[in-house]
Design a protein around this motif. Structure first.
Motif, PDB file in Angstrom:
ATOM      1  N   TRP A   1       0.834  -1.207   0.000  1.00 53.32           N
ATOM      2  CA  TRP A   1       0.000   0.000   0.000  1.00 53.32           C
ATOM      3  C   TRP A   1       0.866   1.254   0.000  1.00 53.32           C
ATOM      4  O   TRP A   1       0.597   2.204  -0.730  1.00 53.32           O
ATOM      5  N   GLN A   2       1.933   1.274   0.775  1.00 58.57           N
ATOM      6  CA  GLN A   2       2.829   2.431   0.798  1.00 58.57           C
ATOM      7  C   GLN A   2       3.509   2.620  -0.559  1.00 58.57           C
ATOM      8  O   GLN A   2       3.659   3.752  -1.024  1.00 58.57           O
ATOM      9  N   SER A   3       3.900   1.545  -1.187  1.00 61.29           N
ATOM     10  CA  SER A   3       4.523   1.639  -2.511  1.00 61.29           C
ATOM     11  C   SER A   3       3.538   2.184  -3.528  1.00 61.29           C
ATOM     12  O   SER A   3       3.890   3.010  -4.377  1.00 61.29           O
ATOM     13  N   PHE A   4       2.298   1.749  -3.455  1.00 63.42           N
ATOM     14  CA  PHE A   4       1.265   2.223  -4.374  1.00 63.42           C
ATOM     15  C   PHE A   4       0.996   3.714  -4.170  1.00 63.42           C
ATOM     16  O   PHE A   4       0.890   4.470  -5.132  1.00 63.42           O
ATOM     17  N   LYS A   5       0.919   4.150  -2.930  1.00 60.67           N
ATOM     18  CA  LYS A   5       0.686   5.573  -2.644  1.00 60.67           C
ATOM     19  C   LYS A   5       1.846   6.432  -3.116  1.00 60.67           C
ATOM     20  O   LYS A   5       1.648   7.572  -3.529  1.00 60.67           O
TER      21      LYS A   5
ATOM     22  N   LEU B   1       3.533   6.190  -5.757  1.00 58.43           N
ATOM     23  CA  LEU B   1       3.585   6.349  -7.205  1.00 58.43           C
ATOM     24  C   LEU B   1       3.156   7.745  -7.645  1.00 58.43           C
ATOM     25  O   LEU B   1       3.624   8.245  -8.659  1.00 58.43           O
ATOM     26  N   GLY B   2       2.266   8.367  -6.912  1.00 55.80           N
ATOM     27  CA  GLY B   2       1.803   9.705  -7.276  1.00 55.80           C
ATOM     28  C   GLY B   2       0.658   9.651  -8.266  1.00 55.80           C
ATOM     29  O   GLY B   2       0.047   8.610  -8.494  1.00 55.80           O
ATOM     30  N   THR B   3       0.380  10.795  -8.870  1.00 49.28           N
ATOM     31  CA  THR B   3      -0.724  10.911  -9.816  1.00 49.28           C
ATOM     32  C   THR B   3      -0.250  10.497 -11.206  1.00 49.28           C
ATOM     33  O   THR B   3       0.738  11.027 -11.711  1.00 49.28           O
ATOM     34  N   PRO B   4      -0.952   9.578 -11.843  1.00 54.56           N
ATOM     35  CA  PRO B   4      -0.517   9.131 -13.168  1.00 54.56           C
ATOM     36  C   PRO B   4      -0.987  10.072 -14.277  1.00 54.56           C
ATOM     37  O   PRO B   4      -1.918  10.860 -14.093  1.00 54.56           O
ATOM     38  N   ILE B   5      -0.327   9.984 -15.424  1.00 58.68           N
ATOM     39  CA  ILE B   5      -0.848  10.599 -16.641  1.00 58.68           C
ATOM     40  C   ILE B   5      -1.404   9.444 -17.471  1.00 58.68           C
ATOM     41  O   ILE B   5      -0.913   8.323 -17.391  1.00 58.68           O
ATOM     42  N   ILE B   6      -2.426   9.721 -18.233  1.00 60.30           N
ATOM     43  CA  ILE B   6      -3.065   8.664 -19.025  1.00 60.30           C
ATOM     44  C   ILE B   6      -2.812   8.943 -20.495  1.00 60.30           C
ATOM     45  O   ILE B   6      -3.148  10.014 -21.010  1.00 60.30           O
ATOM     46  N   ARG B   7      -2.189   7.988 -21.153  1.00 62.47           N
ATOM     47  CA  ARG B   7      -1.904   8.071 -22.589  1.00 62.47           C
ATOM     48  C   ARG B   7      -2.329   6.748 -23.216  1.00 62.47           C
ATOM     49  O   ARG B   7      -1.863   5.693 -22.813  1.00 62.47           O
ATOM     50  N   GLY B   8      -3.213   6.808 -24.183  1.00 65.25           N
ATOM     51  CA  GLY B   8      -3.665   5.601 -24.861  1.00 65.25           C
ATOM     52  C   GLY B   8      -4.420   4.652 -23.941  1.00 65.25           C
ATOM     53  O   GLY B   8      -4.385   3.448 -24.136  1.00 65.25           O
ATOM     54  N   GLY B   9      -5.071   5.182 -22.930  1.00 64.81           N
ATOM     55  CA  GLY B   9      -5.827   4.357 -22.003  1.00 64.81           C
ATOM     56  C   GLY B   9      -4.977   3.677 -20.941  1.00 64.81           C
ATOM     57  O   GLY B   9      -5.494   2.886 -20.159  1.00 64.81           O
ATOM     58  N   LYS B  10      -3.697   3.972 -20.897  1.00 64.20           N
ATOM     59  CA  LYS B  10      -2.796   3.371 -19.913  1.00 64.20           C
ATOM     60  C   LYS B  10      -2.295   4.440 -18.960  1.00 64.20           C
ATOM     61  O   LYS B  10      -2.110   5.591 -19.354  1.00 64.20           O
ATOM     62  N   ARG B  11      -2.070   4.043 -17.723  1.00 65.48           N
ATOM     63  CA  ARG B  11      -1.589   4.976 -16.709  1.00 65.48           C
ATOM     64  C   ARG B  11      -0.067   4.898 -16.616  1.00 65.48           C
ATOM     65  O   ARG B  11       0.493   3.822 -16.462  1.00 65.48           O
ATOM     66  N   TRP B  12       0.565   6.049 -16.700  1.00 64.95           N
ATOM     67  CA  TRP B  12       2.014   6.154 -16.633  1.00 64.95           C
ATOM     68  C   TRP B  12       2.390   7.011 -15.440  1.00 64.95           C
ATOM     69  O   TRP B  12       1.809   8.070 -15.216  1.00 64.95           O
TER      70      TRP B  12
END
Length: 57
Positions: free
Chosen positions: A17-21, A23-34
């Motif tokens: 859970w800490q690792s997931f948090k 990651l920060g806010t993703p950008i979405i390109r082509g329907g995928k989260r980066w």
């Protein structure tokens, strides 16, 4: 011994859970989260090959 296994499972879940948090806010390109990395490139949540912002567009 069941308490030790339970403690290990709870500890692993808390670490994930800490690792997931982190990651920060993703950008979405082509329907995928980066997710932005510290070196300025982007990766998916599971890792994979890093890409620059130009490669994502």
């Amino acid at each position: 011994m069941i308490w030790l296994k339970l403690f290990a499972v709870i500890g692993m879940a808390a670490g994930a859970w800490q690792s997931f948090k982190a990651l920060g806010t993703p950008i979405i390109r082509g329907g995928k989260r980066w997710y932005l990395q510290s070196d300025g490139r982007y990766r998916r949540w599971y890792g994979g090959r890093a890409r620059s912002e130009d490669e994502l567009s």
